[in-house]
Structures are given as C-alpha cells and as structure tokens.
Design a protein around this motif. Structure first.
Motif, PDB file in Angstrom:
ATOM      1  N   VAL A   1     -16.639  -5.993 -59.125  1.00 34.29           N
ATOM      2  CA  VAL A   1     -16.130  -5.729 -58.128  1.00 34.29           C
ATOM      3  C   VAL A   1     -15.422  -4.069 -58.330  1.00 34.29           C
ATOM      4  CG1 VAL A   1     -14.790  -6.246 -56.061  1.00 34.29           C
ATOM      5  CG2 VAL A   1     -15.560  -8.378 -57.527  1.00 34.29           C
ATOM      6  N   VAL A   2     -15.583  -3.496 -58.067  1.00 32.47           N
ATOM      7  CA  VAL A   2     -15.691  -1.806 -57.585  1.00 32.47           C
ATOM      8  C   VAL A   2     -14.713  -1.363 -56.279  1.00 32.47           C
ATOM      9  CG1 VAL A   2     -15.618   0.424 -57.856  1.00 32.47           C
ATOM     10  CG2 VAL A   2     -17.363  -1.327 -59.483  1.00 32.47           C
ATOM     11  N   LYS A   3     -13.678  -0.549 -56.033  1.00 32.42           N
ATOM     12  CA  LYS A   3     -13.231  -0.368 -55.240  1.00 32.42           C
ATOM     13  C   LYS A   3     -13.168   0.889 -55.074  1.00 32.42           C
ATOM     14  CE  LYS A   3     -10.621  -4.245 -54.795  1.00 32.42           C
ATOM     15  NZ  LYS A   3     -11.224  -5.405 -53.600  1.00 32.42           N
ATOM     16  N   ILE A   4     -13.566   1.358 -54.134  1.00 36.34           N
ATOM     17  CA  ILE A   4     -13.553   2.517 -54.128  1.00 36.34           C
ATOM     18  C   ILE A   4     -13.298   3.592 -53.260  1.00 36.34           C
ATOM     19  CG2 ILE A   4     -15.710   3.179 -55.783  1.00 36.34           C
ATOM     20  CD1 ILE A   4     -17.727   3.727 -53.265  1.00 36.34           C
ATOM     21  N   LEU A   5     -12.785   4.821 -52.640  1.00 38.01           N
ATOM     22  CA  LEU A   5     -13.185   6.060 -51.978  1.00 38.01           C
ATOM     23  C   LEU A   5     -13.977   6.617 -51.633  1.00 38.01           C
ATOM     24  CD1 LEU A   5      -9.057   6.471 -51.543  1.00 38.01           C
ATOM     25  CD2 LEU A   5     -10.172   5.273 -49.803  1.00 38.01           C
ATOM     26  N   MET A   6     -14.034   7.037 -50.670  1.00 31.91           N
ATOM     27  CA  MET A   6     -15.631   7.647 -50.182  1.00 31.91           C
ATOM     28  C   MET A   6     -15.655   8.945 -48.983  1.00 31.91           C
ATOM     29  SD  MET A   6     -19.526   6.941 -50.576  1.00 31.91           S
ATOM     30  CE  MET A   6     -19.656   6.838 -52.378  1.00 31.91           C
ATOM     31  N   PRO A   7     -15.694  10.255 -48.697  1.00 33.04           N
ATOM     32  CA  PRO A   7     -16.080  10.936 -47.538  1.00 33.04           C
ATOM     33  C   PRO A   7     -17.569  10.298 -46.852  1.00 33.04           C
ATOM     34  CG  PRO A   7     -16.454  11.908 -49.412  1.00 33.04           C
ATOM     35  CD  PRO A   7     -16.144  11.011 -49.421  1.00 33.04           C
ATOM     36  N   LEU A   8     -17.246   9.567 -45.765  1.00 37.67           N
ATOM     37  CA  LEU A   8     -18.115   8.877 -44.932  1.00 37.67           C
ATOM     38  C   LEU A   8     -19.647   9.429 -44.879  1.00 37.67           C
ATOM     39  CD1 LEU A   8     -19.097   6.863 -42.879  1.00 37.67           C
ATOM     40  CD2 LEU A   8     -17.427   8.221 -40.918  1.00 37.67           C
ATOM     41  N   ARG A   9     -19.801  10.668 -44.859  1.00 37.52           N
ATOM     42  CA  ARG A   9     -21.157  11.777 -44.730  1.00 37.52           C
ATOM     43  C   ARG A   9     -21.791  11.634 -46.548  1.00 37.52           C
ATOM     44  NH1 ARG A   9     -19.689  15.423 -48.348  1.00 37.52           N
ATOM     45  NH2 ARG A   9     -17.459  16.366 -48.489  1.00 37.52           N
ATOM     46  N   GLU A  10     -21.290  11.893 -47.619  1.00 35.24           N
ATOM     47  CA  GLU A  10     -21.602  10.990 -48.409  1.00 35.24           C
ATOM     48  C   GLU A  10     -22.796   9.238 -48.627  1.00 35.24           C
ATOM     49  OE1 GLU A  10     -23.109  12.587 -51.693  1.00 35.24           O
ATOM     50  OE2 GLU A  10     -21.869  14.528 -50.095  1.00 35.24           O
ATOM     51  N   LEU A  11     -21.919   8.604 -47.955  1.00 33.44           N
ATOM     52  CA  LEU A  11     -22.289   7.000 -47.735  1.00 33.44           C
ATOM     53  C   LEU A  11     -23.625   7.058 -47.153  1.00 33.44           C
ATOM     54  CD1 LEU A  11     -21.191   4.228 -48.507  1.00 33.44           C
ATOM     55  CD2 LEU A  11     -20.257   4.235 -45.519  1.00 33.44           C
ATOM     56  N   MET A  12     -23.931   7.894 -45.718  1.00 28.50           N
ATOM     57  CA  MET A  12     -25.365   8.482 -44.999  1.00 28.50           C
ATOM     58  C   MET A  12     -25.761   9.261 -46.104  1.00 28.50           C
ATOM     59  SD  MET A  12     -22.900   9.736 -41.742  1.00 28.50           S
ATOM     60  CE  MET A  12     -24.823  10.177 -41.093  1.00 28.50           C
ATOM     61  N   ARG A  13     -25.416  10.199 -46.847  1.00 30.56           N
ATOM     62  CA  ARG A  13     -26.395  10.138 -47.538  1.00 30.56           C
ATOM     63  C   ARG A  13     -27.420   9.646 -48.487  1.00 30.56           C
ATOM     64  NH1 ARG A  13     -26.713  13.635 -51.362  1.00 30.56           N
ATOM     65  NH2 ARG A  13     -25.217  13.803 -52.434  1.00 30.56           N
ATOM     66  N   ASN A  14     -28.137   8.926 -48.157  1.00 32.84           N
ATOM     67  CA  ASN A  14     -28.926   7.499 -48.521  1.00 32.84           C
ATOM     68  C   ASN A  14     -28.301   7.007 -49.839  1.00 32.84           C
ATOM     69  OD1 ASN A  14     -31.356   7.165 -47.953  1.00 32.84           O
ATOM     70  ND2 ASN A  14     -31.816   8.473 -50.027  1.00 32.84           N
ATOM     71  N   PHE A  15     -26.967   7.054 -49.129  1.00 33.45           N
ATOM     72  CA  PHE A  15     -26.102   5.869 -50.938  1.00 33.45           C
ATOM     73  C   PHE A  15     -26.727   4.470 -51.059  1.00 33.45           C
ATOM     74  CE2 PHE A  15     -22.544   3.589 -52.131  1.00 33.45           C
ATOM     75  CZ  PHE A  15     -22.331   4.287 -53.567  1.00 33.45           C
ATOM     76  N   PHE A  16     -26.472   4.016 -49.698  1.00 27.90           N
ATOM     77  CA  PHE A  16     -26.837   2.837 -49.494  1.00 27.90           C
ATOM     78  C   PHE A  16     -28.281   1.960 -50.480  1.00 27.90           C
ATOM     79  CE2 PHE A  16     -28.274  -1.716 -47.503  1.00 27.90           C
ATOM     80  CZ  PHE A  16     -27.094  -2.152 -48.606  1.00 27.90           C
TER      81      PHE A  16
END
Length: 603
Positions: free
Chosen positions: A445-460
């Motif tokens: 289980v990896v707990k992270i903080l990330m900018p939302l714009r990067e999550l939107m940039r095809n991350f999933f």
C-alpha cells in the motif's frame, strides 16, 4: 402499519467490479421482488450506459420483503457506485441507511476504493457486515482475503460471510445476517414530530410530465398522498401528488412512515426549486431542518459547446436536468470566439466528465465539442489581489503573478509487491511525493501526495498499464499547494487563440509547445499567404513552425508576348501576398477546432 424493528436499511459498498450489482440480482431473486420473466443481469443498473460499461453510475434504491423465523422483514437496499468519481453518490446513500455490506472480491482482495468507502461508512457510524464475493472462482483466495478483513475491521474471522453473487451460494445466510446484525432505522421521537413529518432528500429524478420526483428517507412521522409539504431549504411549498416505494420500479403507496425509503412526486417543473440534502416537512412545521450533505466541489473543469448553436437551449435544459439528479455537476455559461456559446462545467473526475458528456449525447441527441479539461488554480497577483482561475485563457501573465496554488490529492495505491519499482518511477515522473509504503500480505500500500493536474495527465491509465491491471487507486482532495506552472499560448498568424491555451508545468514547456505546434501544422489547411504557428510562454516564443502559402502561376494563361507583362503580373501578385500577410486571418472552423481538440486529448 410497519413495525420499526422489522425494517433494515442498508447499502452495498465496494471497489469497482467486485460484484455489487450481481449480488443485488441474487437478493432480488431470493426475495421474489422481481418476477423470473423480468429478471436480467444488473437489473438495478437501469441506465444503458451502466449496462454497457458494467459499472454502477447512479445509486438505485429497492425494497425487498424477506421472511425470517416466521416474521416478515422489510429490507431497503441502496446499490451504490464503486468508482472514485462517484463517491459522492456513495456518501449520499450512506446518509440514508444504518448498515453497509462491505463486499470484497475473493480473487482481488482488498483494493484502494474498499478502504475509501469503508472509511466513509465508519465516519457515518454505519454497522459494517463483511462479505467475500466470487468464492466460486478457481482463483479465489478466501483465506488470504479473510486475513486482510480481520486486520482492517478487527472483527472475528467467523463473522465474515462467504457468497457467490453468480451462483447464489451463501446469499440466503447473508440475508439472515442482515436481519440479525444490522440495526433497525434511527428515527425522531414521536413527541418531537407530533402531527408533522420529517424526511431527508437523498436523490432526485425529473419527469417531463410529473416534474421533480424526490427520493427520501422518512425520519419521523407519516407522509400521505395529497398532503401539503415544503422544502425547508428554499421554503418551496408543494403537494404530494403521488408517493410510493421502489421495487425497483416505482410502486404507488398510500403512505410512507418512519424509517421507510420512498419517493414523492412534487409536480414542480423548475429544476432549481429543490436540492439534495434538503429537509421536507409540513408547511407550518417547527421542526429544525436536518443537516444535509456537504456541497461537493468540482475538481476538473472543461468547456462544453454544442456543434450546432441552435441546440444551445437544449444543452442548457439538459445540464439543468442532469444537475438535479447529480448535484456534484456544476456549470456556468461562457462565450467563445470560434465556438460560440457554451458552458464551463465542473466535474468530480475524468470519468464523471466522460459519463456526463456521453449522457448528453445519448439522452438528448446533442453533438458536442468538449474542450481540454483543466483544474482550478488560486492565483495571488503582485498587487495582493487573489483570483480563482478555472480556464487557461484567463490565467494571468507571469509578470503579474506573485504566487500560484493548485489542488493536490492524497492517494492510496494497492499493488502486488513485484510492481513497486516500476510504480515508484511512474510516481516520480508525475511529481508525486511518497509518504509511506506498507506491506499488506503479498501486496504493498503506497500512500502518496500528488498534484491533481498530474493525476489527470493519463496517470491512471499508465498505472494500470505498468502494473498489468493489478494496481488500484483511491484518492481525495487534500487542499492547495504552491505550483510551478505557467500559461502556454498558441499564436496563429500572430493572433492568440484563447481556446488553445494550456496551463502546464514550467519543466514541460519545451515538450508541450513543440508537440502542440507540430499537431497544429499537421491539421491546419494552407492559406493564400505565408504564416507562422507559434507557442508562447513566459513572454517569449518557445516553438515556431512556418506554413507556406498556396502558390499559383499568374502568367500561366499568357501565351508569348513581352516578358515585361509577365513581370508586372508577378510583381502585382507579390504585393497582394504582402498585403494579405499583414491583414490576413486564419479562420479556424468548428470542425477543425474539434479535430485539434480530440488530437490533443489523445496525447
């Protein structure tokens, strides 16, 4: 009249694709709620889009009768979505019930969204009933999943129920445990309600003929057909034209009493006259309004325009009706040069955006142009003024900015341990901060903080690809943090095209700018004059491509004669080209703009 201790209100909560809808089907069969000839797979997923994608988008209530020990119990189930983007739907369902079945796939185990919805249910004080599904599959690892659930819930191992939503194995035992272990509804005391009634609105539906239909949980008193009622939030009075329950189709009833879940036909045609979380009481009630739901804040913004401007009123009406049933959708009107009138719309995530636009196309027959999605930024200008920016074209010039803040998310990623190295590299590329790594059986289980714009940039999609589909992700907003971003503008023939502006990290300026101008050069048609396609950022041109004008031999029709005549024609053409270069304008048609936008969204 129904006995309160013979009512059970509950939801099924789980990670996406863990079998909620299939288990619901078996429950409906076992309780004979739906006739066999009408039974089908995913019966509670009534929307065509839900059935196609195999996911639940909208919560769906259903009332079932079940006999235990000679006593008949009334079971109100609210089937909920599993995807992150529809977690607001889950939160609304949880407020209307007292218990929840926590469903876990025996082949996949506890996933990120399992932990997210469990946390939500615990915060609301729900009684949790742990259930392992898909025990009939060869890949089922029931013992390992039980170990995980015991660790998470701190419950006795024997309390975990094993079922197969596909074959029906164990479902009868589950129904008995629902009656035995889940509490009866919490209601207001009769002394408080007296001759009044009090209900919480947890969802809506709009009917062209009947107007607004509210889905309610009665917390006190009795509601009858023809009764005068009022939305307390907006002081809107109405008459209960029809009341009833869900089986799962609407079934008319004479009354709804304390603890029940049902619907009321209001006859109100104005979509703005009701809100989710409002309290319904009598028109002269002295009861205090109930605490409703926290208004969800959109995290992704995208402009939506009709391809045919004549359908703009239909788009407005469609958005109003969709917002009635989905209060997490936000929109406001805006005007674009090449695209005309449209709406700046806010969503809870990329899937939410995709589902809403697809519903607009299918249910309202609209042809749409959807602009590049972005997130909201908070900008503090040099003069001290603060602004919230939802559109890249409105983002200030760097010379006027003191500091920029952007939304960040905290996320949990659960994956098999063998993918940890590759996922860690992906997190670095997307600017994520790793807070903690925990071992969970044979998984991390990896707990992270990330900018939302990067999550939107095809991350999933990249995460699923790099983990062969085994990684799962759950996230929630964590607030605003300082951002190192800038605006990238596109100039065509020295004219800025606001609709093509983007907000990007400074580190990606060169890559994004060259990619954008190359894409435009491939799609833009040649003009009668030479012009440039340029990308501008931080006050300078960072990428440029030249487009040669179309050429024509103006002397082609001449035959023989003095050479000076040809020279005069060529000189005249040269002056005309020079004049056109100064005053000429490249017209970006709607079709061309749509092609460029689609091309950009694929990258």
């Amino acid at each position: 009249m129904l006995k309160l201790d013979h009512i059970r209100n509950f939801s099924i909560i789980a990670h996406i694709d863990h079998g909620k809808s299939t288990l619901s089907d078996r429950m409906l069969e076992l309780t004979h709620t739906i006739e066999k000839r009408k039974m089908r797979e995913q019966v509670l997923d009534s929307m065509e889009l839900e059935r196609e994608r195999g996911i639940t988008i909208k919560m769906q209530p259903v009332r079932m009768a079940y006999n235990v020990g000679g006593d008949e119990y009334l079971l109100n189930l609210i089937d909920t979505p599993g995807h992150i983007d529809f977690s607001y739907e889950v939160s609304r369902a949880i407020r209307a019930v007292e218990g929840a079945i926590l469903l876990v796939d025996a082949t996949k185990g506890v996933q990120a969204q399992t932990l997210s919805v469990l946390s939500m249910a615990r915060e609301s004080g729900l009684t949790i009933l742990p259930v392992i599904n898909k025990i009939d599959l060869p890949a089922a690892n029931v013992d390992a999943v039980k170990d995980d659930l015991v660790k998470i819930l701190e419950c006795p191992r024997e309390d975990i129920i094993e079922v197969s939503g596909k074959t029906g194995e164990g479902v009868e035992k589950l129904m008995e445990e629902i009656v035995k272990k889940l509490p009866s509804p919490k209601v207001l005391d009769d002394e408080i309600v007296e001759n009044d009634s009090c209900s919480l609105v947890f969802d809506f539906e709009y009917s062209t003929h009947k107007g607004i239909i509210v889905y309610i949980r009665v917390l006190g008193g009795t509601i009858k057909k023809g009764e005068n009622l009022m939305f307390r939030g907006l002081s809107q009075k109405f008459v209960a034209l029809e009341i009833g329950t869900f089986s799962p189709e609407k079934k008319v009833a004479d009354q709804l009493t304390s603890g029940e879940i049902g619907y009321i036909v209001t006859g109100i045609k104005e979509t703005s006259r009701a809100t989710v979380g409002d309290t319904i009481t009598g028109p002269f009630s002295k009861l205090p309004p109930l605490s409703g739901y926290m208004q969800p804040k959109p995290v992704v913004w995208a402009s939506i325009y009709p391809e045919d401007q004549n359908t703009f009123p239909i788009l407005r009406q469609a958005l109003e009706r969709l917002r009635l049933a989905d209060s997490s959708l936000a929109f406001e009107e805006e005007l674009s040069g090449p695209l005309g009138r449209g709406f700046k719309c806010g969503f809870l995530g990329m899937l939410h955006l995709e589902i809403i636009t697809e519903r607009l196309r299918r249910e309202y027959n609209l042809s749409l142009i959807v602009a590049i999605p972005t997130v909201s930024f908070e900008v503090e200008l040099l003069g001290g003024k603060k602004e919230t920016i939802y559109s890249a074209s409105q983002f200030p010039d760097d010379s006027n900015i003191k500091i920029v803040y952007e939304p960040w998310v905290s996320a949990d990623i659960i994956m098999p341990s063998r993918y940890l190295g590759d996922v860690t590299q992906l997190l670095h590329v997307h600017e994520a901060e790793v807070l903690d790594i925990q071992t969970f059986g044979d998984r991390n289980v990896v707990k992270i903080l990330m900018p939302l714009r990067e999550l939107m940039r095809n991350f999933f999609d990249e995460l699923k690809s790099i983990s062969s589909g085994f990684a799962s992700l759950s996230y929630k907003l964590e607030g605003m943090k300082k951002a190192d971003v800038t605006r990238l503008d596109i100039l065509i023939a020295d004219e800025r095209i606001p609709e093509l502006s983007k907000i990007i990290p400074r580190r990606r300026v060169d890559h994004e700018s060259n990619e954008m101008v190359d894409r435009l050069k491939a799609n833009l048609p040649r003009q009668m004059f030479d012009f440039k396609i340029q990308a501008k950022s931080q006050g300078r041109i960072v990428a440029s491509r030249a487009m040669a004008g179309m050429k024509k031999d103006v002397t082609d029709y001449l035959y023989g004669g003095d050479i000076t005549r040809k020279m005069k024609l060529r000189e005249k053409q040269k002056k005309g080209k020079k004049r056109m270069k100064k005053t000429g304008k490249v017209n970006i048609t709607q079709d061309l703009f749509l092609k460029i936008m689609k091309s950009d969204q694929r990258n």
